[in-house]
Design a protein around this motif. Structure first.
Motif, short mmCIF file in Angstrom:
data_model
loop_
_atom_site.label_atom_id
_atom_site.label_comp_id
_atom_site.label_asym_id
_atom_site.label_seq_id
_atom_site.Cartn_x
_atom_site.Cartn_y
_atom_site.Cartn_z
N VAL A 140 -19.33 45.17 -29.07
CA VAL A 140 -18.20 45.57 -29.91
C VAL A 140 -17.03 46.06 -29.05
O VAL A 140 -15.86 45.78 -29.35
CB VAL A 140 -18.65 46.66 -30.91
CG1 VAL A 140 -17.45 47.27 -31.62
CG2 VAL A 140 -19.60 46.06 -31.94
N ILE A 141 -17.32 46.76 -27.96
CA ILE A 141 -16.26 47.16 -27.03
C ILE A 141 -15.61 45.92 -26.43
O ILE A 141 -14.38 45.85 -26.29
CB ILE A 141 -16.83 48.08 -25.93
CG1 ILE A 141 -17.29 49.41 -26.54
CG2 ILE A 141 -15.79 48.32 -24.84
CD1 ILE A 141 -16.20 50.23 -27.17
N GLN A 142 -16.41 44.94 -26.07
CA GLN A 142 -15.84 43.68 -25.57
C GLN A 142 -14.99 43.00 -26.63
O GLN A 142 -13.91 42.47 -26.33
CB GLN A 142 -16.97 42.74 -25.14
CG GLN A 142 -16.49 41.43 -24.57
CD GLN A 142 -17.54 40.33 -24.67
OE1 GLN A 142 -17.68 39.66 -25.69
NE2 GLN A 142 -18.29 40.15 -23.60
N PHE A 143 -15.45 43.02 -27.87
CA PHE A 143 -14.68 42.46 -28.98
C PHE A 143 -13.31 43.12 -29.08
O PHE A 143 -12.31 42.46 -29.37
CB PHE A 143 -15.47 42.64 -30.28
CG PHE A 143 -14.80 42.09 -31.50
CD1 PHE A 143 -14.90 40.73 -31.81
CD2 PHE A 143 -14.09 42.91 -32.35
CE1 PHE A 143 -14.29 40.22 -32.94
CE2 PHE A 143 -13.48 42.41 -33.48
CZ PHE A 143 -13.58 41.06 -33.78
N GLY A 144 -13.26 44.42 -28.84
CA GLY A 144 -11.98 45.13 -28.86
C GLY A 144 -11.05 44.65 -27.76
O GLY A 144 -9.84 44.49 -27.98
N VAL A 194 -23.46 49.14 -39.82
CA VAL A 194 -22.13 49.75 -39.79
C VAL A 194 -21.21 49.04 -38.80
O VAL A 194 -19.99 49.17 -38.87
CB VAL A 194 -22.25 51.25 -39.43
CG1 VAL A 194 -22.67 51.45 -37.98
CG2 VAL A 194 -20.96 52.00 -39.73
N TRP A 195 -21.79 48.26 -37.89
CA TRP A 195 -20.95 47.51 -36.94
C TRP A 195 -20.03 46.53 -37.67
O TRP A 195 -18.95 46.22 -37.17
CB TRP A 195 -21.83 46.77 -35.94
CG TRP A 195 -22.68 47.68 -35.11
CD1 TRP A 195 -24.04 47.83 -35.19
CD2 TRP A 195 -22.25 48.56 -34.07
NE1 TRP A 195 -24.47 48.75 -34.26
CE2 TRP A 195 -23.40 49.21 -33.57
CE3 TRP A 195 -21.00 48.86 -33.53
CZ2 TRP A 195 -23.33 50.14 -32.55
CZ3 TRP A 195 -20.93 49.79 -32.50
CH2 TRP A 195 -22.08 50.42 -32.03
N GLN A 196 -20.47 46.05 -38.83
CA GLN A 196 -19.62 45.13 -39.59
C GLN A 196 -18.32 45.80 -40.00
O GLN A 196 -17.24 45.22 -39.89
CB GLN A 196 -20.38 44.64 -40.83
CG GLN A 196 -19.64 43.64 -41.69
CD GLN A 196 -19.66 42.24 -41.09
OE1 GLN A 196 -20.65 41.83 -40.52
NE2 GLN A 196 -18.56 41.53 -41.23
N GLU A 197 -18.41 47.04 -40.46
CA GLU A 197 -17.20 47.77 -40.85
C GLU A 197 -16.33 48.08 -39.64
O GLU A 197 -15.09 48.06 -39.73
CB GLU A 197 -17.59 49.07 -41.58
CG GLU A 197 -18.41 48.85 -42.84
CD GLU A 197 -17.70 47.95 -43.83
OE1 GLU A 197 -16.46 48.09 -43.98
OE2 GLU A 197 -18.35 47.10 -44.44
N ILE A 198 -16.93 48.39 -38.53
CA ILE A 198 -16.17 48.65 -37.30
C ILE A 198 -15.42 47.40 -36.88
O ILE A 198 -14.23 47.46 -36.50
CB ILE A 198 -17.10 49.15 -36.19
CG1 ILE A 198 -17.63 50.55 -36.53
CG2 ILE A 198 -16.39 49.16 -34.84
CD1 ILE A 198 -18.64 51.08 -35.56
N LEU A 199 -16.08 46.25 -36.93
CA LEU A 199 -15.41 44.99 -36.57
C LEU A 199 -14.25 44.69 -37.52
O LEU A 199 -13.19 44.22 -37.08
CB LEU A 199 -16.43 43.84 -36.58
CG LEU A 199 -17.51 43.88 -35.51
CD1 LEU A 199 -18.51 42.75 -35.72
CD2 LEU A 199 -16.92 43.78 -34.12
N ASN A 200 -14.44 44.95 -38.81
CA ASN A 200 -13.35 44.74 -39.76
C ASN A 200 -12.16 45.63 -39.45
O ASN A 200 -10.99 45.19 -39.51
CB ASN A 200 -13.85 45.01 -41.19
CG ASN A 200 -14.82 43.95 -41.69
OD1 ASN A 200 -14.78 42.81 -41.24
ND2 ASN A 200 -15.70 44.33 -42.60
N GLY A 201 -12.43 46.89 -39.14
CA GLY A 201 -11.34 47.80 -38.79
C GLY A 201 -10.61 47.36 -37.53
O GLY A 201 -9.38 47.41 -37.46
#
Length: 914
Positions: free
Chosen positions: A676-680, A728-735
């Protein structure tokens, strides 16, 4: 694995051959003679003699393969293993009593135990308690946990094959690997309806992953006594206080070869051969086999990681095309041509970049850096920023569809409600002292009353979180101060050092400062990560969340918030703050009234943001692979090196797994956090670095194989767990997807030079044949050197420059509005704001339209779910009807039974109508 020398193995084989001889036979004479030939023969002979006796005893007792996953009888399967070291001198009687009570309660719960004495272990100190769950225990807890089991083979026809499937043939795995078992209609298990399920063999009906999940559920809730007036229970507490050293399910065989026992599944060997080796990087993942062996929770992670990597391929291709466009048009960039031109850039004298120590400099000294900045700051940057805004929406929407398919295929459609009810944490149960009626279920449930002390403790914990966030911000400010403080030193050194003359065009003081600051920032990030991980876990434990899902969600939000600030703060500074609050010559802005704020390169700050992003992103990925692959391998190698007291043919399956690393309850959490950090990085700042998706793609191709390799070869088998989504990672990715649109719009508007160039092109250009000629001169304002205050004026001015230039849009010194912003400045600012609003609205409209057009659940999956529910209800109703009819045939009918039969027939008809 290095065990003992050839001579020892020969002696052991001789011992096996002479199994029926007396202990004083020729074998011992050989042993004595062999040792007498060696120096220091008496001491070494004694050690070798004792080693031989120990190994001879182990060989005599072991009648099964070293890879056996069964009890000594070869029938009962080992579902879990507990390990402990019994040393009364160290631990005393308390741990012994805990173990005795705990194991007695396990047997009362129906589990069967078999203990391997420490004399049987490799190091002569470790006991291994093997646990087997018999049929009655399995069916009882399968009903308690609502585990879905097969009732009928799936008769829904498969989707029509795609005529272009032959294209993907080189990337496919054998069908037996991709689909290791048939597809069934399933229903929650019920002890009273056992004949309804497809039970061919009680020993194989429940898969090993389901068995270890059931046993672990029992272990986490089994009491071991009362201490300090409180009831104590759970294997987790016993592991934390050292009563047991390890608790784990077994791998089914060695990963590099098949098991000798024909009853072993050899799924680990198949996973290693077809999935966990890097030469298979181009092959699809055997998700069904991963799910069967490791459970749905790990299976859904690898499904998400594989899908993310596939989608990165398209972003990487477009990013590479944008980068190549910048490379091919580098020589056509009018701005860099003017900067490099000796008649234009060579005659433009720039104001000093620091006070007193820095000298005046010529614009063409930044020729190379301005040329390279065009690689990332060009028209394609705008296109790529818009493309990534749409790409991230497609990725998230298509993942929802892929996730819906997996939910159906893996029997997870109704799992969310089960998880809320079944995953109550033992730590929460231990703290609960009261019960209350649930307003929904009308059943009594455990609750924990919060006291004033609890609220005070939580306030203190959250204050600790804020403290760590401020600590990150303070470290970022320290790095900024470093940049401001060392810039003058770099400028002075690089100006006077003759050895740096050949590379001064590329390695400018700005770039040198940015590179060293980025490296320093990366080191600080790693140190703070190491410290905060433990703080976050401690704080979450103190909060005592109710369920496992709630625990993971709370920990996830804390860790992500910290990592977000930790990793991205420096990038936000370069993108949105550096060079924006500089002031102008004579009226510079200072931090803490001491350090003058940094200026951007005349070619813009985008190249520095690219440098910052590359160093942190690449450094994180390299460091992550070292932690994930090399460190566990070294630890296991060292463990095998120390475990050298028994030959390979005595090294049992539970001992082999005991020497592996523990995956841990949070092992998967760190994998998600890393991705997720990489996704950011590839979404929030992708406008500054089009090659970021390509870098992420190459890392993820390696990441999949590294994660699979370490999980299959370097770690103990994790306890199987269910999960219907990435949580909850799904919501983080959406944000982050929404935030990325804003950040990229601001980067294009304020960090790159695109908007000022477009304004000049359409509104201020004087040459129709070459509209961008004169842009550099137009973007630089004039300052009279005599207006410098003493603290800003350079110590030397050998050429007596009367004016110098600086990057801004201000009136010249001879104008009535001396050094005030020109109208062009306000035109550019208005264009930037208009661009941000237009880009955000366009991208958001497209995003929401795409999300509306793509349903979260495919139509065929909805149809399959409805049909399976219908057929399952029909099968269950028919089963009840047949049971009632059977009772009637046995002449035990009553009027109530006849009514029940009629009602059951009515339910069958109703289900058919539905």
């Amino acid at each position: 694995m290095n065990r003992v020398g050839k001579k020892d193995e020969t002696l052991i084989e001789m011992g096996l051959a002479n199994d029926g001889e007396e202990s004083n036979g020729p074998l011992f004479e050989n042993l004595s003679n062999t040792d007498s030939e060696l120096p220091c023969n008496s001491e070494k002979a004694g050690r070798r003699y004792n080693l031989f006796l120990k190994q001879r005893l182990r060989i005599d007792k072991r009648h099964q393969s070293k890879d056996s996953v069964f009890f000594r009888d070869g029938v009962r399967r080992i579902d879990f293993v507990l390990a402990y070291v019994d040393d009364p001198k160290i631990e005393g009687e308390k741990k012994v009593e805990r173990r005795r009570e705990f194991e007695n309660n396990l047997e009362k719960a129906g589990l069967e135990l078999e203990t391997e004495d420490k004399k049987e272990s490799d190091n002569g100190k470790t006991y291994f308690v093997k646990i087997h769950a018999p049929w009655e225990v399995l069916i009882t807890y399968a009903e308690v946990l609502s585990i879905k089991m097969p009732i009928k083979e799936n008769d829904i026809p498969c989707t029509t094959e795609n005529p272009f499937d032959w294209i993907s043939w080189p990337f496919r795995l054998p069908e037996i690997v991709m689909h290791p078992e048939p597809d069934y209609f399933t229903a929650p298990f019920s002890k009273e309806r056992q004949e309804l399920y497809l039970i061919e063999d009680e020993n194989t009906f429940f898969s090993p992953s389901v068995r270890n999940r059931i046993v672990f559920y029992i272990l986490t809730r089994c009491p071991y006594g009362t201490e300090e007036g409180k009831k104590k229970f759970g294997i987790k507490r016993l592991l934390n206080n050292g009563t047991y050293t390890a608790a784990y399910p077994l791998h089914d065989c060695q990963y590099w070869k098949r098991a000798n026992d024909p009853k072993c599944e050899n799924e680990r060997y198949t996973l290693y051969r077809e999935w966990a080796r890097f030469p298979r990087f181009f092959k699809e993942q055997p998700l069904d086999l991963i799910r069967k062996y490791y459970g749905e929770r790990i299976g859904i992670y690898f499904a998400w990681l594989g899908f993310y990597t596939e989608m990165l391929f398209f972003a990487a291709i477009v990013g590479l095309i944008c980068f190549l466009y910048g490379a091919f048009t580098m020589n056509e960039n009018m701005s860099s041509q003017e900067i490099c031109d000796s008649e234009i850039g060579g005659k433009i004298i720039m104001c000093p970049l620091c006070d007193q120590k820095c000298d005046y400099w010529r614009l063409n000294s930044t020729c190379e850096s301005s040329e390279y900045s065009h690689l990332f700051d060009n028209v394609a940057t705008l296109f790529f920023a818009i493309f990534m805004g749409i790409w991230v929406t497609l990725f998230l929407e298509f993942w929802k569809r892929r996730q819906a398919r997996l939910e159906y295929e893996w029997d997870l459609v109704d799992f969310e409600e089960e998880q809320q009810q079944l995953q109550l944490r033992p730590e929460y149960e231990a703290k609960c002292t009261q019960k209350r009626k649930n307003p929904v279920t009308q059943e009594l449930e455990l609750v924990k009353r919060k006291s004033i002390h609890d609220y005070g403790k939580l306030s203190l914990l959250y204050f600790g979180i804020l403290f760590w966030i401020f600590l990150i911000i303070a470290s970022m400010i320290a790095v900024i101060v470093y940049r401001l403080a060392v810039y003058a030193a770099f400028a002075s050194i690089m100006e006077n050092a003759q050895t740096l003359q050949p590379i001064q065009g590329i390695l400018t003081p700005q770039l040198a400062t940015s590179v060293t600051a980025s490296c320093l920032n990366f080191v600080i990030i790693m140190i703070l990560n190491f410290l905060y991980e433990r703080i976050a876990i401690w704080i979450t434990d103190m909060e005592i969340p109710r369920t496992h899902l709630e625990y993971e969600n709370r920990l996830t939000m804390k860790m992500f918030l910290f990592q977000f600030v930790n990793y991205y703060s420096s990038c936000f500074y370069v993108a949105f703050f550096k060079g924006k609050f500089v002031g102008y010559p004579g009226h510079y802005t200072y931090m803490f009234d001491r350090w003058r704020n940094e200026e951007c390169d005349p070619a813009g700050c985008l190249i520095e943001l690219t440098t910052q992003l590359t160093i942190i992103m690449a450094g994180k990925q390299i460091w992550g692979n070292i932690q994930e692959a090399i460190v566990p391998w070294i630890r296991n190698w060292w463990g095998r090196r120390k475990a050298s007291s028994s030959p390979e043919n005595l090294y049992s399956r539970w001992e082999q797994d005991h020497d592996l690393q523990n995956f841990g309850a949070l092992g998967l959490f760190y994998e998600y956090l890393e991705m997720v950090i990489q996704f950011g990085f590839i979404t929030l700042f992708v406008a500054s670095f089009p090659l970021a998706p390509l870098l992420a793609l190459m890392n993820n191709i390696l990441e999949i194989r590294v994660d699979s390799w370490k999980l299959t070869t370097q770690f103990r088998r994790p306890v199987a767990a269910k999960a219907h989504s990435i949580g909850v990672w799904q919501e983080i990715l959406n944000g982050m997807a929404i935030l990325s649109v804003v950040t990229n719009a601001f980067i294009v508007a304020f960090t790159s030079d695109m908007i000022p160039r477009l304004v000049y092109y359409y509104a201020y250009s004087m040459d129709p044949s070459s509209p961008m000629s004169g842009y550099i001169n137009d973007s630089l304002s004039i300052f009279q050197t005599s207006d410098f205050p003493d603290k800003n004026r350079p110590d030397i001015n050998p050429e007596n420059f009367s004016t110098c230039r600086y990057r801004d849009y201000r009136y010249p010194p001879d104008h009535e509005r001396k050094y005030a912003h020109t109208m062009q400045f306000w035109h550019i600012l208005a264009a930037k704001m208009a661009f941000i609003i237009i880009m955000e609205h366009v991208v958001f409209i497209v995003k929401f339209f795409v999300a509306w057009m793509i349903p979260d659940v495919p139509a065929e999956v909805k149809a399959k779910i409805k049909r399976e529910k219908y057929l399952t209800q029909k099968i269950l109703h028919e089963y009840e009807l047949n049971k009632l009819k059977q009772k009637l045939c046995e002449n035990r009918t009553t009027a109530s039974m006849e009514k029940e039969v009629i009602a059951t027939e009515g339910r069958v008809e109703l289900s058919e109508v539905m």
